[in-house]
Design a protein around this motif. Structure first.
Motif: not given
Length: 259
Positions: A19-21, A41-43, A110-112
């Motif tokens: 996770t890194c923008l 749904k995934r979120v 999956p969590d964005g």
């Protein structure tokens, strides 16, 4: 440390980051990168910890501008027609003709969560994904095994390369129509998309969607869907097929893994 759980295998199967923008402005100047976003749904389900690479609904457009549009992947209905077979043959030719590939990647889990880094491919069977900080992860395949290395924790998780969908990108030669369970072939003005599905007794059903440029058939993106329905997508850019990676990049310290 050796992990054999189906969840861990799915993590490697989807294969690439944390996770890194990302700073997408510079990348968009190089080329338009298809960038996915998670479905609602995934979120809602994404309370699980982030997993190492491959899977998410694919989208096209300019990520810097936020202009992304879902790409539909029609299900296979019976056999493929002549144009679909021709597309599959062209993709097979591209993959079989690629011996090395170096570039940058963006991964969306999956969590964005997004992260980025560099990757190195040397066929057959060798790949390395180096994640940019703050992610401590490296993913390395040496032709036989895949290891997920955590630099911060000084741990390594080992998996058979044969059990990960990533192997389809790393085999020396491939005929998608003969060597895989190809379930979908489609094309628009921007992308050619192929979908492979495989069922394994231990890990369940995985799907691998690969997207290539419609004009040059160059690899643009892949998405892995794990047996639980979670998607991880990797978009690649700044590709250099002429670069020769250092063989040392693909070495795995098995003594360290077995400790």
């Amino acid at each position: 440390m050796i992990m054999r759980t189906s969840g861990a295998a799915a993590l490697v199967g989807s294969m690439v980051l944390g996770t890194c923008l990302l700073g997408a402005t510079a990348m968009a100047a190089t080329q338009s990168i298809p960038l996915p976003v998670p479905s609602p749904k995934r979120v809602a389900q994404a309370s699980q910890p982030a997993r190492a690479p491959l899977t998410a609904p694919a989208l096209t457009g300019n990520p810097a501008a936020g202009n992304v549009v879902p790409v539909a992947t029609p299900p296979r209905a019976g056999g493929f027609d002549g144009s679909q077979k021709a597309l599959a043959d062209k993709v097979s030719g591209y993959l079989s003709g690629m011996s090395t590939l170096v570039g940058n990647f963006i991964q969306v889990g999956p969590d964005g969560g997004r992260t980025e880094g560099q990757f190195y491919i040397q066929k057959p069977g060798k790949v390395r994904f180096e994640y940019n900080p703050p992610s401590p992860i490296d993913v390395i395949a040496d032709g036989n095994s895949v290891v997920v290395r955590d630099r911060k924790l000084a741990t390594q998780d080992l998996y058979p390369l044969s059990q990960t969908p990533l192997r389809y990108l790393l085999v020396d030669k491939i005929d998608l129509l003969k060597d895989t369970n190809l379930v979908s072939v489609s094309a628009d003005d921007v992308f050619v998309t192929v979908v492979i599905e495989e069922k394994q007794a231990l890990t369940g059903t995985h799907k691998l969607m690969m997207m290539f440029g419609a004009k040059d058939f160059q690899l643009r993106q892949w998405t892995v869907t794990d047996p639980q329905g979670y998607d991880t997508t990797v978009a690649v850019y700044n590709l250099d097929p002429a670069s020769k990676p250092d063989p040392g990049l693909f070495r795995i310290n098995y003594e360290r893994v077995l400790q």
